[in-house]
Design an enzyme around this catalytic site. Structure first.
Site, PDB file in Angstrom:
ATOM      1  N   TYR A   1       0.834  -1.208   0.000  1.00  0.00           N
ATOM      2  CA  TYR A   1       0.000   0.000   0.000  1.00  0.00           C
ATOM      3  C   TYR A   1       0.866   1.253   0.000  1.00  0.00           C
ATOM      4  O   TYR A   1       0.647   2.168  -0.804  1.00  0.00           O
ATOM      5  CB  TYR A   1      -0.920   0.000   1.217  1.00  0.00           C
ATOM      6  CG  TYR A   1      -1.756   1.255   1.343  1.00  0.00           C
ATOM      7  CD1 TYR A   1      -2.849   1.463   0.509  1.00  0.00           C
ATOM      8  CD2 TYR A   1      -1.454   2.236   2.292  1.00  0.00           C
ATOM      9  CE1 TYR A   1      -3.623   2.613   0.616  1.00  0.00           C
ATOM     10  CE2 TYR A   1      -2.219   3.375   2.405  1.00  0.00           C
ATOM     11  CZ  TYR A   1      -3.296   3.568   1.559  1.00  0.00           C
ATOM     12  OH  TYR A   1      -4.055   4.711   1.661  1.00  0.00           O
TER      13      TYR A   1
ATOM     14  N   LYS B   1       1.020   4.072  -3.073  1.00  0.00           N
ATOM     15  CA  LYS B   1       0.647   5.469  -2.902  1.00  0.00           C
ATOM     16  C   LYS B   1       1.849   6.393  -3.113  1.00  0.00           C
ATOM     17  O   LYS B   1       1.687   7.539  -3.570  1.00  0.00           O
ATOM     18  CB  LYS B   1       0.044   5.673  -1.512  1.00  0.00           C
ATOM     19  CG  LYS B   1      -1.371   5.107  -1.370  1.00  0.00           C
ATOM     20  CD  LYS B   1      -2.341   5.735  -2.354  1.00  0.00           C
ATOM     21  CE  LYS B   1      -3.786   5.381  -2.045  1.00  0.00           C
ATOM     22  NZ  LYS B   1      -4.751   6.012  -2.992  1.00  0.00           N
TER      23      LYS B   1
END
Length: 237
Positions: free
Chosen positions: A155, A159
């Site tokens: 994650y 991002k």
């Protein structure tokens, strides 16, 4: 300065919590909205929640399929007569195992969901913005992009890729009248986050309407002097 009358906005993730809040905020300022997501029924519900007389279109699209994304962009351009703003709100989060136990599938899922969707949509939309000689691209990264954390590796990386892609796009497009920026939300006040963290002080989290206001600013002429920025929206969290 935040008036979007006559502006066509492609909004991905439109049926999600942030997408619904942002679409209502944009519609209230006169935007014409192309609501993009995966679930046709959820998109119709989001469309029905818009202010009366909002010009809108909803399209169920697989954002990981480049041909489908390209076809969506052309359909939106034909329907509204042009495109002015791309708001890449599609994305998601999941915790995971430590890196040594992370599967290829888990790694690719986060990269696809948060970074490849942005890449596919930007690649398909930029030619239309270049034709118009102006435009806005708004991406959603996360505070987690600024510091890697355990059990969140895929994650965080996905991002962080959004920030780097935003900066690259901004550099490529800065002389074409197209501004590209991203936001870095802290913890969003959503039903899912409240259920997952019931003991936290929810008043310190970022409300969806507050983040939608930042997105509106970036879509408007008020942000004309900003490109390549990664804007923290942490609330008091």
């Amino acid at each position: 300065m935040h008036d979007l009358t006559g502006k066509t906005v492609i909004m991905t993730g439109a049926a999600g919590n942030l997408g619904r809040a942002a679409s209502r905020t944009f519609a209230a300022r006169g935007a014409r909205l192309a609501l993009i997501g995966r679930d046709p029924r959820a998109l119709q519900e989001a469309r029905a929640a818009l202010p009366p007389k909002t010009e809108s279109l909803s399209l169920a699209v697989d954002l990981l399929a480049p041909d489908a994304v390209a076809a969506m962009v052309e359909e939106v351009a034909a329907h509204f007569g042009g495109i002015h703003v791309l708001a890449n709100l599609a994305g998601g989060f999941s915790m995971g195992p430590p890196i040594q136990e992370t599967s290829d599938a888990d790694w690719e899922f986060m990269l696809d969901l948060n970074a490849r969707t942005v890449f596919n949509c930007a690649r398909a939309t930029i030619p239309r913005l270049l034709e118009a000689g102006a435009g806005r691209i708004i991406n959603v990264s996360a505070r987690a992009a600024t510091r890697g954390m355990g059990h969140m590796g895929p994650y965080c990386v996905s991002k962080a890729a959004v920030i780097t892609l935003t900066e690259s796009l901004a550099d490529e497009l800065r002389h074409a009248g197209i501004n590209v920026n991203c936001v870095l939300p802290g913890t969003l006040d959503t039903p899912e986050n409240r259920a997952a963290m019931p003991d936290e002080d929810h008043s310190t989290w970022v409300s969806l309407d507050a983040l939608a206001d930042v997105l509106l600013f970036l879509a408007s002429d008020a942000s004309r002097g900003i490109t390549g920025a990664a804007i923290p929206v942490y609330g008091r969290s």
